[in-house]
Design an enzyme around this catalytic site. Sequence first.
Site, mmCIF file in Angstrom:
data_model
loop_
_atom_site.group_PDB
_atom_site.id
_atom_site.type_symbol
_atom_site.label_atom_id
_atom_site.label_comp_id
_atom_site.label_asym_id
_atom_site.label_seq_id
_atom_site.Cartn_x
_atom_site.Cartn_y
_atom_site.Cartn_z
ATOM 1 N N LYS A 11 0.824 -1.214 0.000
ATOM 2 C CA LYS A 11 0.000 0.000 0.000
ATOM 3 C C LYS A 11 0.861 1.270 0.000
ATOM 4 O O LYS A 11 2.068 1.223 0.273
ATOM 5 C CB LYS A 11 -0.932 -0.026 1.213
ATOM 6 C CG LYS A 11 -1.985 -1.156 1.163
ATOM 7 C CD LYS A 11 -2.931 -1.066 2.352
ATOM 8 C CE LYS A 11 -4.000 -2.147 2.290
ATOM 9 N NZ LYS A 11 -4.948 -2.036 3.446
ATOM 10 N N TYR A 51 -12.328 -2.009 -3.615
ATOM 11 C CA TYR A 51 -12.798 -2.139 -2.230
ATOM 12 C C TYR A 51 -14.314 -2.002 -2.124
ATOM 13 O O TYR A 51 -14.821 -1.666 -1.054
ATOM 14 C CB TYR A 51 -12.104 -1.100 -1.341
ATOM 15 C CG TYR A 51 -10.759 -1.552 -0.792
ATOM 16 C CD1 TYR A 51 -10.641 -2.699 0.003
ATOM 17 C CD2 TYR A 51 -9.602 -0.833 -1.026
ATOM 18 C CE1 TYR A 51 -9.427 -3.113 0.524
ATOM 19 C CE2 TYR A 51 -8.366 -1.233 -0.510
ATOM 20 C CZ TYR A 51 -8.297 -2.376 0.275
ATOM 21 O OH TYR A 51 -7.086 -2.785 0.798
ATOM 22 N N PHE A 59 -15.199 4.050 6.837
ATOM 23 C CA PHE A 59 -13.839 4.387 6.415
ATOM 24 C C PHE A 59 -13.630 4.286 4.903
ATOM 25 O O PHE A 59 -12.525 4.501 4.412
ATOM 26 C CB PHE A 59 -12.822 3.499 7.142
ATOM 27 C CG PHE A 59 -13.034 2.002 6.952
ATOM 28 C CD1 PHE A 59 -12.627 1.348 5.800
ATOM 29 C CD2 PHE A 59 -13.647 1.251 7.952
ATOM 30 C CE1 PHE A 59 -12.821 -0.010 5.625
ATOM 31 C CE2 PHE A 59 -13.841 -0.126 7.787
ATOM 32 C CZ PHE A 59 -13.425 -0.753 6.617
ATOM 33 N N ARG A 87 -1.816 -14.047 4.768
ATOM 34 C CA ARG A 87 -2.475 -13.273 5.842
ATOM 35 C C ARG A 87 -1.746 -13.444 7.168
ATOM 36 O O ARG A 87 -1.726 -12.530 8.002
ATOM 37 C CB ARG A 87 -3.964 -13.629 5.913
ATOM 38 C CG ARG A 87 -4.698 -13.079 4.668
ATOM 39 C CD ARG A 87 -6.184 -13.264 4.709
ATOM 40 N NE ARG A 87 -6.855 -12.471 5.719
ATOM 41 C CZ ARG A 87 -7.303 -11.216 5.551
ATOM 42 N NH1 ARG A 87 -7.120 -10.590 4.397
ATOM 43 N NH2 ARG A 87 -7.928 -10.597 6.519
ATOM 44 N N THR A 93 -5.215 -6.716 10.957
ATOM 45 C CA THR A 93 -5.523 -5.445 10.286
ATOM 46 C C THR A 93 -4.993 -4.249 11.077
ATOM 47 O O THR A 93 -4.367 -3.350 10.505
ATOM 48 C CB THR A 93 -7.061 -5.298 10.123
ATOM 49 O OG1 THR A 93 -7.578 -6.491 9.527
ATOM 50 C CG2 THR A 93 -7.408 -4.095 9.278
ATOM 51 N N ARG A 104 2.656 -6.061 9.318
ATOM 52 C CA ARG A 104 1.943 -4.932 9.926
ATOM 53 C C ARG A 104 2.527 -4.558 11.293
ATOM 54 O O ARG A 104 2.577 -3.376 11.642
ATOM 55 C CB ARG A 104 0.445 -5.237 9.994
ATOM 56 C CG ARG A 104 -0.207 -5.091 8.600
ATOM 57 C CD ARG A 104 -1.569 -5.699 8.550
ATOM 58 N NE ARG A 104 -2.333 -5.313 7.355
ATOM 59 C CZ ARG A 104 -3.459 -5.908 6.978
ATOM 60 N NH1 ARG A 104 -3.944 -6.909 7.686
ATOM 61 N NH2 ARG A 104 -4.087 -5.508 5.895
ATOM 62 N N ASN A 114 -2.024 0.466 6.670
ATOM 63 C CA ASN A 114 -1.452 -0.744 7.261
ATOM 64 C C ASN A 114 -0.605 -1.568 6.289
ATOM 65 O O ASN A 114 -0.517 -2.787 6.394
ATOM 66 C CB ASN A 114 -2.554 -1.578 7.924
ATOM 67 C CG ASN A 114 -3.640 -1.977 6.952
ATOM 68 O OD1 ASN A 114 -3.541 -1.696 5.759
ATOM 69 N ND2 ASN A 114 -4.659 -2.657 7.437
ATOM 70 N N HIS A 117 -2.252 -5.342 1.603
ATOM 71 C CA HIS A 117 -3.546 -6.004 1.425
ATOM 72 C C HIS A 117 -3.286 -7.444 1.011
ATOM 73 O O HIS A 117 -2.350 -7.710 0.259
ATOM 74 C CB HIS A 117 -4.371 -5.320 0.308
ATOM 75 C CG HIS A 117 -5.477 -6.218 -0.196
ATOM 76 N ND1 HIS A 117 -6.694 -6.300 0.429
ATOM 77 C CD2 HIS A 117 -5.511 -7.113 -1.216
ATOM 78 C CE1 HIS A 117 -7.434 -7.203 -0.217
ATOM 79 N NE2 HIS A 117 -6.741 -7.706 -1.214
ATOM 80 N N GLU A 128 -9.756 -10.725 -7.532
ATOM 81 C CA GLU A 128 -8.794 -9.632 -7.351
ATOM 82 C C GLU A 128 -7.598 -9.786 -8.294
ATOM 83 O O GLU A 128 -7.085 -8.798 -8.828
ATOM 84 C CB GLU A 128 -8.332 -9.587 -5.889
ATOM 85 C CG GLU A 128 -9.453 -9.133 -4.961
ATOM 86 C CD GLU A 128 -9.064 -9.174 -3.481
ATOM 87 O OE1 GLU A 128 -7.900 -9.523 -3.172
ATOM 88 O OE2 GLU A 128 -9.919 -8.855 -2.654
HETATM 89 P P1 RTP Z 1 -7.084 -5.846 3.423
HETATM 90 O O1 RTP Z 1 -8.454 -6.136 2.878
HETATM 91 O O2 RTP Z 1 -6.558 -4.484 3.030
HETATM 92 O O3 RTP Z 1 -6.129 -6.946 3.186
HETATM 93 O O4 RTP Z 1 -7.165 -5.777 5.016
HETATM 94 P P2 RTP Z 1 -7.987 -6.687 6.000
HETATM 95 O O5 RTP Z 1 -8.659 -7.804 5.266
HETATM 96 O O6 RTP Z 1 -7.061 -7.034 7.122
HETATM 97 O O7 RTP Z 1 -9.061 -5.666 6.547
HETATM 98 P P3 RTP Z 1 -10.533 -5.306 5.988
HETATM 99 O O8 RTP Z 1 -11.494 -5.465 7.115
HETATM 100 O O9 RTP Z 1 -10.800 -6.043 4.710
HETATM 101 O O10 RTP Z 1 -10.387 -3.753 5.688
HETATM 102 C C1 RTP Z 1 -9.842 -3.302 4.495
HETATM 103 C C2 RTP Z 1 -8.912 -2.148 4.753
HETATM 104 O O11 RTP Z 1 -9.672 -1.020 5.158
HETATM 105 C C3 RTP Z 1 -8.894 -0.211 6.034
HETATM 106 N N1 RTP Z 1 -9.582 -0.079 7.297
HETATM 107 N N2 RTP Z 1 -9.656 1.051 7.958
HETATM 108 N N3 RTP Z 1 -10.218 3.072 9.856
HETATM 109 C C4 RTP Z 1 -10.629 1.830 10.085
HETATM 110 O O12 RTP Z 1 -11.245 1.508 11.077
HETATM 111 C C5 RTP Z 1 -10.354 0.819 9.076
HETATM 112 N N4 RTP Z 1 -10.719 -0.452 9.124
HETATM 113 C C6 RTP Z 1 -10.231 -1.028 7.991
HETATM 114 C C7 RTP Z 1 -7.557 -0.917 6.222
HETATM 115 O O13 RTP Z 1 -6.632 -0.381 5.267
HETATM 116 C C8 RTP Z 1 -7.917 -2.354 5.892
HETATM 117 O O14 RTP Z 1 -6.763 -3.078 5.532
HETATM 118 MG MG MG Z 2 -9.868 -7.516 3.540
#
Ligand code: RTP
Ligand code: MG
Length: 140
Positions: A11, A51, A59, A87, A93, A104, A114, A117, A128
């Site tokens: 990212k 996304y 967010f 992962r 996350t 991370r 973070n 992805h 994807e």
């Molecule tokens: P990713 O999809 O980016 O691999 O991350 P992830 O599965 O660990 O997390 P996900 O729940 O899918 O959230 C996607 C991305 O959104 C941003 N985020 N911001 N501000 C917040 O509370 C918040 N929560 C999520 C993060 O960049 C997260 O990786």
């Molecule tokens: Mg995700």
Amino acid sequence: MAVERTLSIIKPDATKRNLTGKINAKFEDAGLRIVAQKRIKLTKEQAGVFYEVHKERPFYDELCAFMASEPVVVQVLEGEGAIAKNREVMGATNPADAAPGTVRAEFAESVGENSVHGSDAPETAAAEIAYFFSGLELVG
Ligand code: RTP
Ligand code: MG
């Protein structure tokens, strides 16, 4: 366990700080092979499509703006159980919850910025990968 492919994105917060090599070393050390990789600059609209699953979340707008703020490195990682393994290497996350030694834990700046992805299931990985790469670009 089956050989899988997963979509990874380094990212903007990480590309900006020249962390691509250090993050790739963690993937390769874990046995994940980088079978495709390119550096691109997403538009906010392209980030929004990627996304889309999060479009109702508070967010979403901030996330799309962040993903379009600097170049990203999109890549396809291949290996046994690659989706879960990636992962694991990424960590939780929120970097505050990420296990020591994960990408991370070491590099992420916040829950939003973070560093990486990774796809979360075989179906999302396939969709994807197809969003960013043609079959000809995947060199196993
Ligand atoms: P990713 O999809 O980016 O691999 O991350 P992830 O599965 O660990 O997390 P996900 O729940 O899918 O959230 C996607 C991305 O959104 C941003 N985020 N911001 N501000 C917040 O509370 C918040 N929560 C999520 C993060 O960049 C997260 O990786
Ligand atoms: Mg995700």
